[in-house]
Scaffold this motif. Structure first.
Motif, short mmCIF file in Angstrom:
data_model
loop_
_atom_site.label_atom_id
_atom_site.label_comp_id
_atom_site.label_asym_id
_atom_site.label_seq_id
_atom_site.Cartn_x
_atom_site.Cartn_y
_atom_site.Cartn_z
N LEU A 70 157.33 76.62 0.05
CA LEU A 70 156.87 75.32 -0.46
C LEU A 70 157.40 74.23 0.30
N ASN A 71 158.54 74.52 0.59
CA ASN A 71 159.32 73.55 1.81
C ASN A 71 159.48 74.21 3.00
N GLU A 72 159.09 73.96 3.97
CA GLU A 72 159.38 74.95 5.22
C GLU A 72 160.82 74.46 5.75
N GLN A 73 161.51 73.35 5.51
CA GLN A 73 162.76 73.02 5.87
C GLN A 73 163.86 73.64 5.16
N GLU A 74 163.27 74.43 4.24
CA GLU A 74 164.62 75.26 3.52
C GLU A 74 164.18 76.67 3.72
N GLU A 75 165.26 77.46 3.46
CA GLU A 75 165.04 78.73 3.26
C GLU A 75 164.06 79.34 2.31
N TRP A 76 163.32 80.29 2.29
CA TRP A 76 162.38 80.76 1.30
C TRP A 76 162.56 82.26 1.09
N ILE A 77 162.41 82.78 -0.24
CA ILE A 77 162.62 84.17 -0.58
C ILE A 77 161.40 84.52 -0.99
N TYR A 78 160.54 85.67 -0.64
CA TYR A 78 159.55 86.20 -1.21
C TYR A 78 160.03 87.54 -1.89
N SER A 79 159.95 87.46 -3.22
CA SER A 79 160.45 88.62 -4.04
C SER A 79 159.37 89.04 -5.10
N CYS A 80 158.91 90.21 -4.78
CA CYS A 80 157.65 90.58 -5.80
C CYS A 80 157.83 91.98 -6.44
N VAL A 81 157.71 92.10 -7.60
CA VAL A 81 157.51 93.39 -8.10
C VAL A 81 156.15 93.62 -8.61
N HIS A 82 155.43 94.66 -8.14
CA HIS A 82 154.09 95.37 -8.45
C HIS A 82 154.20 96.32 -9.47
N SER A 83 153.67 96.38 -10.74
CA SER A 83 153.87 97.28 -11.73
C SER A 83 152.33 97.82 -11.83
N LEU A 84 152.35 99.25 -12.13
CA LEU A 84 150.95 99.79 -12.69
C LEU A 84 151.02 99.81 -14.25
N VAL A 85 149.79 99.23 -14.61
CA VAL A 85 149.70 98.74 -16.14
C VAL A 85 148.73 100.11 -16.72
N CYS A 86 147.61 100.35 -15.79
CA CYS A 86 146.84 101.43 -16.24
C CYS A 86 145.88 101.66 -15.34
#
Length: 674
Positions: A658-674
């Motif tokens: 969102l702001n390239e002047q600051e650190e950014w963290i991509y943290s994603c959880v993929h879950s199987l629904v069906c």
């Protein structure tokens, strides 16, 4: 003068309050979306499967869709719409305000009495726009709340309309809050955590999702889960975290040594990305011809159009990429060679060796930053004016904008427009092409060199268009809006739809069942200046745009690049994006599911995740980005679900800082629904 600590604190407080207000508005919006959706469907993961369901869900959200509006989102190719699609529609179809309604009626009430005679109302509603029957109009005029002495009090009518619309939204929200089953349907951006005393009108905040397959709540914790109830029993999930420092996202050096490339032969072409109202991105596509094997360097970057003083270049932050595919015997069978994964500031590049032959170059952008940006526009720019002799002329601002457009559509950069280049412009702005006969007429009337249109010829052509309409700038605005310019002549955002689309308002709900038809008819009349101008209004197409430039350098031969189409990326580009991520990304198997793979790849300043389903059945994957920091994705939602067909793969999401002047963290959880 340096700012004082007190001023810094005040500024920080104002920024914090502004962010809180924006987050709260977003929270309320997605809560309303979910409430309306779950009034019609059993689960947020269930899809809308008919026009009737779509119309009913929109009504429950306080909208009032006409048949034309429904047909816009449910075409002959549509089989279903998911919750993400529904939220996107609600963002576009804004609810009416009282001022807008009163302004619409005021166009009819020319003497500003505050009333419309029943005779006039009958004439309007039974002959214009979304026509009503005599009986339907009679049911309106008999309502005592806003009728007296054979006149309609349209101020009271508007108040009742807005009250009834809000009652519909409130009924949906109340049902969401009181139904335990529905409260578990947290699906959308609503589950973000907020602090600093912001109170949201929803159930309590949800716990973070861990990587473990058992997502049961701690003993005594009564909070609702962040995933839909249907995902609580999922047996497979995986999490991915990537931390990117502020300095590392745009510092990858292109492996280019200028001294060794001085003798290389070069080719260049420009193009443009256009973001349509429905979220589709279209762009130019190209063929590259290499007469012999050679070392090649390919780069793509946003094109800096010469700007008038004070104009912004917001599109320069848009990410770009170029996928290189080798053409074989059939165009359908294109082989991915590589893509521009190296980055130096806004330039993305690739360097390697290519054999002789024909290659397709497919431009790509994630769309994360090619999105609507609301700006305050104080007035509409003037495009033409009349001199002392009464002759039409282009204003200075409009001439400058037309020259910007010329630079963008002059794909080869030779300062002239060929028939092929001009036709890309025509297809974009009018949907038609100019044939050789029409081009010959242009040659007779406008300045050309070597059978190509000059800058002056292009200006004169637009002036002729204004003269043909006797100064009416309508067609000129059609051109500007379709190319991504707003009413202030800035190429920064899509134009707001308020004056450009049919206004469809809520209807079919007690006590007045014919509100929708009334407002559709009356709002069409709002645009009737001159008569029947609404037919032209409905054809307008808005876009956000980002021009770009492609450079090709070859060591041992002269490369030739040619634009061949202007269209959406299609299946070829989708396959290329997925294949590039699968080839180079980190692969993870969903815990407990050996046939579902999540691939994550970081290329420069963006991260892309791809889901591959190797099973024989379709799967629904729930995606949770709640723990990500300083990120934005192309879907615009922190939590969503995607359906992946059997034996296929698809992009889950693209993510950028969102702001390239600051650190950014991509943290994603993929879950199987069906």
């Amino acid at each position: 003068m340096a700012s004082t600590p007190g001023n810094q604190k005040a500024t920080h407080l104002e920024n914090s309050q502004g962010k809180k207000s924006q987050h709260a508005e977003e929270a309320i919006f997605y809560m309303n979306c979910r409430a309306a959706y779950l009034t019609v469907l059993k689960s947020s993961l269930e899809n809308i499967k008919s026009k009737e369901q779509l119309s009913l869900a929109l009504q429950q959200a306080g909208r009032n869709p006409s048949q034309k509006t429904i047909n816009k989102y449910w075409t002959s190719q549509t089989t279903s719409l998911n919750f993400d699609d529904f939220c996107a529609i609600l963002k576009k179809e804004k609810p009416a305000t009282k001022n807008e309604l009163l302004e619409a009626f005021g166009k009819i009430d020319t003497d500003k009495s505050g009333y419309i005679l029943h005779d006039e109302l009958f004439k309007i509603l039974t002959t214009r726009g979304d026509k009503m029957t005599w009986e339907e109009v009679t049911s309106i005029t008999k309502q005592a709340d806003f009728n007296c002495s054979d006149k309609l009090d349209y101020s009271k009518f508007c108040e009742l309309y807005l009250t009834t619309s809000e009652q519909c939204c409130k009924a949906a929200r109340d049902r969401l809050e009181t139904d335990p089953r529905l409260r578990q349907q947290h699906f959308g951006n609503q589950t973000e955590h907020f602090s600093h005393g912001i109170t949201l009108p929803v159930s309590k905040a949800s716990p973070r999702v861990s990587r473990k397959t058992d997502h049961k709540l701690a003993k005594g914790d009564s909070r609702a889960p962040s995933r839909p109830s249907s995902a609580q029993s999922s047996k497979a999930s995986t999490s991915t975290t990537v931390t990117v420092s502020a300095s590392s996202s745009r510092n990858t050096k292109l492996i280019i040594e200028p001294d060794t490339m001085k003798e290389w032969q070069c080719a260049q072409s420009k193009g443009c990305f256009y973001l349509e109202e429905d979220g589709e991105i279209i762009s130019h596509k190209y063929r590259l011809h290499l007469p012999q094997r050679s070392a090649v360097c390919v780069t793509i970057k946003p094109f800096t159009v010469p700007q008038a003083e004070g104009k912004s270049c917001r599109w320069l932050s848009v990410d770009t990429a170029l996928f290189i595919l080798k053409e074989n015997e059939t165009q359908e069978n294109l082989q991915l060679v590589s893509f521009t994964e190296l980055q130096n500031k806004e330039v993305f590049g690739w360097r390697g060796e290519l054999g002789a032959g024909v290659y397709w170059l497919l431009p790509f952008t994630t769309g994360c930053r090619l999105r609507k940006v609301k700006t305050q526009i104080t007035g509409e720019a003037e495009l033409v004016w009349r001199d002392e002799d009464g002759e039409l002329a282009l204003t200075r601002e409009f001439r400058a904008t037309l020259l910007e457009i010329f630079e963008t559509i002059d794909l080869d950069g030779n300062g002239l427009l060929s028939l092929e280049e001009y036709n890309f412009f025509e297809l974009r702005t009018s949907g038609e092409k100019c044939d050789q006969e029409a081009w010959a007429v242009c040659k007779e009337n406008f300045e050309m060199k070597k059978n190509e249109l000059t800058r002056q010829g292009f200006l004169d052509l637009n002036l002729m268009e204004a003269n043909d309409r006797d100064g009416d700038p309508w067609d000129l605005w059609v051109t500007l809006l379709s190319l991504g310019y707003n009413k202030a002549l800035e190429m920064t955002e899509p134009q707001e739809r308020a004056l450009l689309q049919e206004r469809a308002f809520w209807g079919g709900f007690s006590p007045v069942r014919n509100f929708r038809k009334v407002f559709c008819a009356l709002f069409q009349l709002w645009f009737l200046a001159p008569a029947f101008a609404f037919q032209r209004t409905a054809q307008l197409s808005n876009a956000s745009a980002c021009p770009f430039v492609i450079d090709i350098s070859a060591e041992r031969c002269k490369p030739r690049i040619k634009a061949i189409s202007l269209e959406a990326g299609g299946s070829q580009l989708s396959r290329a994006v997925c294949r590039s991520v699968v080839n180079k990304g980190e692969a993870k198997v969903l815990d407990g599911s050996e046939n579902i793979f999540i691939y994550t790849y970081r290329s420069g300043s963006r991260i892309t995740s791809v889901i591959e389903n190797k099973s024989e059945n379709k799967v629904i994957i729930h995606v949770n980005n709640e723990q990500s920091k300083n990120c934005l994705n192309n879907r615009g939602l922190a939590i969503f679900a995607v359906e992946v067909a059997p034996k296929s793969m698809m992009v889950s999401q693209h993510v950028m800082a969102l702001n390239e002047q600051e650190e950014w963290i991509y943290s994603c959880v993929h879950s199987l629904v069906c």
